[in-house]
Design a protein around this motif. Structure first.
Motif, PDB file in Angstrom:
ATOM      1  N   ILE A 396       0.868  -1.180   0.000  1.00 42.93           N
ATOM      2  CA  ILE A 396       0.000   0.000   0.000  1.00 42.93           C
ATOM      3  C   ILE A 396       0.901   1.225   0.000  1.00 42.93           C
ATOM      4  O   ILE A 396       1.707   1.429   0.920  1.00 42.93           O
ATOM      5  CB  ILE A 396      -0.934  -0.009   1.208  1.00 42.93           C
ATOM      6  CG1 ILE A 396      -1.805  -1.279   1.186  1.00 42.93           C
ATOM      7  CG2 ILE A 396      -1.814   1.242   1.218  1.00 42.93           C
ATOM      8  CD1 ILE A 396      -2.663  -1.449   2.421  1.00 42.93           C
ATOM      9  N   ALA A 397       0.808   2.050  -1.029  1.00 48.99           N
ATOM     10  CA  ALA A 397       1.746   3.153  -1.241  1.00 48.99           C
ATOM     11  C   ALA A 397       1.543   4.281  -0.246  1.00 48.99           C
ATOM     12  O   ALA A 397       0.425   4.559   0.205  1.00 48.99           O
ATOM     13  CB  ALA A 397       1.597   3.688  -2.668  1.00 48.99           C
ATOM     14  N   SER A 400      -1.376   7.260  -0.240  1.00 51.64           N
ATOM     15  CA  SER A 400      -2.623   6.738  -0.817  1.00 51.64           C
ATOM     16  C   SER A 400      -3.703   6.676   0.254  1.00 51.64           C
ATOM     17  O   SER A 400      -3.478   6.997   1.426  1.00 51.64           O
ATOM     18  CB  SER A 400      -2.389   5.352  -1.416  1.00 51.64           C
ATOM     19  OG  SER A 400      -2.011   4.428  -0.402  1.00 51.64           O
ATOM     20  N   GLU A 401      -4.885   6.264  -0.148  1.00 54.14           N
ATOM     21  CA  GLU A 401      -5.983   6.010   0.775  1.00 54.14           C
ATOM     22  C   GLU A 401      -6.573   4.653   0.435  1.00 54.14           C
ATOM     23  O   GLU A 401      -6.816   4.358  -0.735  1.00 54.14           O
ATOM     24  CB  GLU A 401      -7.067   7.084   0.679  1.00 54.14           C
ATOM     25  CG  GLU A 401      -6.573   8.482   1.017  1.00 54.14           C
ATOM     26  CD  GLU A 401      -7.684   9.526   0.976  1.00 54.14           C
ATOM     27  OE1 GLU A 401      -8.871   9.122   0.874  1.00 54.14           O
ATOM     28  OE2 GLU A 401      -7.362  10.721   1.038  1.00 54.14           O
ATOM     29  N   VAL A 402      -6.773   3.820   1.439  1.00 56.24           N
ATOM     30  CA  VAL A 402      -7.307   2.484   1.191  1.00 56.24           C
ATOM     31  C   VAL A 402      -8.315   2.139   2.277  1.00 56.24           C
ATOM     32  O   VAL A 402      -8.118   2.463   3.448  1.00 56.24           O
ATOM     33  CB  VAL A 402      -6.174   1.430   1.130  1.00 56.24           C
ATOM     34  CG1 VAL A 402      -5.409   1.362   2.443  1.00 56.24           C
ATOM     35  CG2 VAL A 402      -6.713   0.051   0.759  1.00 56.24           C
TER      36      VAL A 402
END
Length: 518
Positions: A396-397, A400-402
């Motif tokens: 997960i970079a 970012s948003e996850v």
């Protein structure tokens, strides 16, 4: 069964902490406290929206992480277990105790290993209301506590109570790092959930995110749902979480979590469950104990994206074991307490047959990854030495948003069970030569009846190793099949075993998986 501060004992209490073994550094997990983030936008008297905490977490992620301090009045800084357990609160002091909302909140004091400062708010009629620290909520036993403690002392977490027949019954506790637990009606606490897990069993050291603050939405009268919004922070990421609790015969928790990474997240655990497995009849006891078994769960269950049902018995291994079950879009997984009879444990103190099974059901597609399980050797029954979670395959970079959404079931029996025979017992012992091991696996199910039971075959493999002396014992009146076999690992020191009952080319049972190590 409600575990109040009046009834909890040391063994139960330590089990609630979650994991001296699984975390490798229990003091680091629980001894975090410090400055609160700037939360004026969702502070006292401010309007609250469903996105308020996510917006706050997003802002927080753009700032450098500030390690929490451990500031706390001296009287609470070095408490032992007995001293901390003596800090009690009466139900009359619970938030909403005297209102007809069906739920009540019991703020928990800081101290002992719970030094993390957590700010608590309610949301009432769309407006944020702070739950200020109030010394009058507590009695302190024999502790010599100053009469005027600072108002910014805050809390360490809270317990949740539902009102039934005019009495409050505890059904969940949120306290320590990002840990929380729940129970169904009539159960005792057992396994523990982690909202977020970062780098568990990593040689560089595990990272422990913490809850910084909560906004608890006042329910409508007659509702059976309690919504809790939380702010998470850690060196690698900030995040928001929304927990919707529905207590009852099966306590259901809907989890909506959004992460805002400061750094790339290479090893993250979603839907994590920690548990304790000390010993069972699976193998000869290593411990001199009068009980039959000691565990809060006895197996890892998986319903994978290929619609297979897997069962992996838990072990207390001789050395650290990490297992991965590759999958794409899993349908469910969890740590299961399958034995529900007192005689399986004969534990008159904890009644382990009443510990909940915890099942994770992803909501939406999670893509590729693995269900990962860590089993840690333990020589003390207080250690929570099992951890399982979903580990996404992709990094997960940073920036970012996850979002991950899933449903937890804290239950006696799983909400969905296969129309297949399930494993009801696993035993192993010495085989016919020095390195050989003999196994007995018992399956039971409504599909094991005449004439079908006589047509079933056992498909068994060992990688590496060989299988011999297979016997199938059919008990139609009990709807049970017992399979015995021997495994020869040759010169290898580990082997992965797999067994499934087959009806022609179709499985008639869940898939039994087992790891043997020398």
């Amino acid at each position: 069964m409600s575990l109040s501060r009046q009834t909890i004992n040391r063994r139960k209490f330590t089990a609630l902490l979650g994991a001296s073994a699984i975390t490798f550094n229990v003091s680091a997990a629980f001894a975090q406290s410090g400055d609160q983030p700037s939360i004026s936008t969702v502070g006292e008297g401010m309007p609250f929206s469903i996105n308020a905490v996510s917006d706050l977490a997003r802002q927080l992620s753009k700032k450098p992480f500030v390690p929490p301090s451990r500031n706390m009045p001296d009287v609470f800084a070095n408490l032992n277990y007995e001293q901390y357990a003596s800090i009690r609160s009466d139900s009359s002091s619970f938030v909403w105790a005297n209102e007809n909302w069906g739920f009540a909140i019991e703020p928990l004091h800081r101290g002992f290993v719970f030094s993390n400062m957590v700010r608590l708010y309610t949301v009432e009629d769309g407006v944020v209301r702070r739950i200020p620290y109030d010394q009058k909520r507590f009695s302190f036993g024999s502790l010599e506590v100053p009469p005027n403690l600072p108002e910014d002392l805050e809390y360490s977490g809270f317990r949740l109570h539902s009102k039934e027949d005019q009495n409050f019954t505890e059904f969940a506790i949120v306290q320590g790092a990002t840990f929380f637990q729940a129970i169904a009606r009539g159960q005792n606490y057992g396994s523990i959930a982690r909202a977020l897990t970062l780098k568990p069993a990593d040689m560089r050291g595990e990272e422990f995110p913490v809850f910084k603050a909560f906004w608890i939405e006042r329910p409508t009268a007659g509702s059976n749902a309690l919504v809790i919004n939380g702010l998470i922070d850690s060196e690698s990421t900030s995040g928001s979480i929304r927990l919707t609790f529905r207590p009852g015969e099966m306590t259901i928790v809907d989890v909506e979590m959004t992460l805002f990474p400061r750094a790339a997240l290479e090893h993250i655990g979603i839907g994590a469950i920690g548990s304790r497995f000390f010993f069972s009849p699976n193998e000869n006891k290593k411990f001199d104990d009068l009980r039959e078994a000691v565990h809060d769960a006895n197996g890892l269950g998986i319903h994978n994206g290929q619609d297979e049902w897997l069962w992996r018995p838990l072990k207390n291994p001789e050395s650290l074991q990490i297992s991965q079950f590759m999958d794409k879009n899993p349908k469910g997984f969890g740590l299961i307490q399958r034995y529900r009879d007192y005689t399986a444990y004969r534990d008159d103190s904890r009644h382990l047959e009443k510990c909940p099974s915890v099942w994770i059901e992803p909501l939406g597609e999670w893509g590729e990854g693995v269900v990962q399980m860590i089993e840690i050797p333990s020589d003390a029954e207080i250690n929570s030495n099992i951890l399982t979670y979903w580990r996404p395959g992709a990094t997960i970079a940073a920036g970012s948003e996850v979002t991950f959404n899933y449903r937890q079931y804290w239950c006696w029996n799983l909400p969905e069970r296969p129309q297949l025979a399930t494993v009801t017992s696993t035993r192993s012992g010495k085989g016919s030569s020095n390195r050989r091991r003999k196994y007995l696996v018992e399956f039971s199910g409504d599909n094991l009846t005449e004439p079908a039971i006589h047509e079933l075959k056992a498909d068994i493999t060992a990688r590496p190793g060989s299988i011999s002396n297979i016997n199938i014992w059919r008990y139609t009146d009990q709807k049970t099949i017992r399979v015995t076999f021997e495994m020869d690992p040759g010169n290898e020191n580990a082997s992965e075993l797999r067994l499934v009952l087959m009806a022609g080319d179709k499985p008639a049972s869940e898939i039994w998986l087992y790891r043997w190590t020398a």
